[in-house]
Enzyme design. Structure first.
Site, mmCIF file in Angstrom:
data_model
loop_
_atom_site.group_PDB
_atom_site.id
_atom_site.type_symbol
_atom_site.label_atom_id
_atom_site.label_comp_id
_atom_site.label_asym_id
_atom_site.label_seq_id
_atom_site.Cartn_x
_atom_site.Cartn_y
_atom_site.Cartn_z
ATOM 1 N N SER A 115 38.436 44.271 30.866
ATOM 2 C CA SER A 115 37.576 43.773 31.942
ATOM 3 C C SER A 115 36.839 44.937 32.588
ATOM 4 O O SER A 115 37.044 46.099 32.238
ATOM 5 C CB SER A 115 38.416 43.033 32.991
ATOM 6 N N SER A 117 37.101 46.087 35.687
ATOM 7 C CA SER A 117 37.695 46.528 36.952
ATOM 8 C C SER A 117 37.696 48.045 37.127
ATOM 9 O O SER A 117 37.860 48.529 38.242
ATOM 10 C CB SER A 117 39.128 46.005 37.075
ATOM 11 N N LYS A 172 44.633 51.053 36.274
ATOM 12 C CA LYS A 172 44.023 51.356 37.572
ATOM 13 C C LYS A 172 44.194 52.844 37.857
ATOM 14 O O LYS A 172 44.824 53.573 37.106
ATOM 15 C CB LYS A 172 44.680 50.552 38.698
ATOM 16 N N SER A 297 38.103 44.187 41.434
ATOM 17 C CA SER A 297 39.358 44.687 40.882
ATOM 18 C C SER A 297 40.527 44.027 41.596
ATOM 19 O O SER A 297 40.633 44.087 42.828
ATOM 20 C CB SER A 297 39.449 46.215 41.051
#
Length: 343
Positions: A115, A117, A172, A297
């Site tokens: 994705s 994010s 992340k 996110s």
């Protein structure tokens, strides 16, 4: 139907049944567990063939040659203590599976960006190498640290088992380590960090840093996702996200939407929240993470902290980058991103 073909069919059925069972249990290391089971099966067959079947066959061949007084042909040898084709094939897989298991469990694990994010740092279609040894050597099933090799640092990009969905890997950037106090201003989207002391929340003579930001500029390489169609493909607006440099513990690019949305009502595990400012204190043994695409996110702001045990490893290199968008087929290769180090 030959015995070997029946054996393979039964093996496939059994493997599929185990896969579905593990998937139903939503275990965090389904693929690793299956790989361990298959490696153990092939290893047992390899040992059986290497130390039982082959020596016995060699003795039978030697006796037959002494009895007949001639050297047997390969065809004649194959008729003595014949070896199952299926078992022999699985045994031959053991060295390869053992190598893959060791490599994937303790050294590197591949990861694909699913994705946006982490845009613009990481893009949909990027294939990464994750250093499994960056923070410690862990057992591949329960993820308990056997040998510590390093500690997670602010600014590191990590792959981890998502706390809300432990069977799914997320990626992340670490913003806060244990004891840090993180303040996020939803109005201007700035981060203020009060550093921990010896892994605990600081109360006296604290060091506080407000991250600085460059002037935002429209990033015309990207468009903002505003929804999904019935097939699950993203719907893009004509607007471009704003790209800017965030200077905190590390310096890197991030994305903002042109207009800051107010999502504070969805935030979790905060210690205080007022006037668009939310504060979190990172518990011991856990980490606060955020995506570089700040308004798109799902991260620690929404579902809480990442336990150290959930961390798979540190994202280190992009080894392949396909030119594609989310849930769409690739149209080419981004050659400028191949074999690039992740910052």
């Amino acid at each position: 139907m030959s015995k070997s073909n029946l054996f393979f069919i039964l093996l496939i059925v059994a493997g599929y049944a185990v896969w579905k069972l593990l998937d139903h249990l939503a275990l965090p290391n389904t693929f690793t567990i299956l790989l361990i089971l298959l490696t153990a099966l092939c290893g047992a067959l390899w040992c059986y063939h290497r130390f039982v079947v082959l020596p016995k066959r060699a003795r039978q061949i030697l006796r037959a040659e002494k009895r007949t007084g001639k050297t047997l042909s390969d065809e004649e040898k194959n008729q003595i203590e014949p070896i199952s084709e299926g078992g022999e094939f699985l045994a031959s897989l053991f060295p390869v599976l053992a190598f893959v298991l060791i490599l994937r469990s303790f050294i590197f694990e591949p990861f694909q960006i699913p994705s946006g994010s982490m845009e613009p740092t990481l893009r949909v279609g990027d294939f990464l190498l994750v250093e499994k040894y960056a923070y410690g050597i862990k057992d591949p099933v329960f993820q308990n640290t056997i040998i510590e090799t390093g500690k997670q640092q602010r600014g590191d990009i990590i792959v981890f088992k998502a706390p809300p969905e432990p069977s799914i890997d997320y990626i992340k950037r670490i913003v806060g380590v244990p004891g840090d106090r993180i303040q996020y201003n939803e109005a201007d989207r700035r981060i203020t960090l009060t550093y921990a002391k010896d892994g605990k929340e600081c109360s006296v003579d604290c060091v506080t840093k407000t991250f600085s930001y460059s002037e935002p500029q429209a990033d015309e390489e990207f468009n903002i996702i505003i929804g999904q169609d019935r097939s699950g493909k993203p719907i893009y607006s004509a607007e471009h996200p704003l790209k800017l440099i965030e200077r905190g513990d590390v310096e890197h690019e991030i994305h903002w939407d042109p207009l800051p949305p107010n999502a504070t009502y969805m935030y979790q595990d905060y210690v205080s929240q007022q006037n668009y400012i939310t504060e979190w204190v990172v518990p011991e043994g856990e980490y606060f993470v955020m995506g570089d695409n700040r308004n798109h996110s799902a991260d620690s702001r929404f579902w809480g902290f990442v336990p150290e045990k959930n961390i798979v490893g540190k994202a280190s290199y992009i080894w392949l980058s396909l030119d594609k968008k989310q849930n769409e087929w690739p149209t080419g290769i981004r050659f400028d991103r191949l074999f690039s180090k992740i910052h």
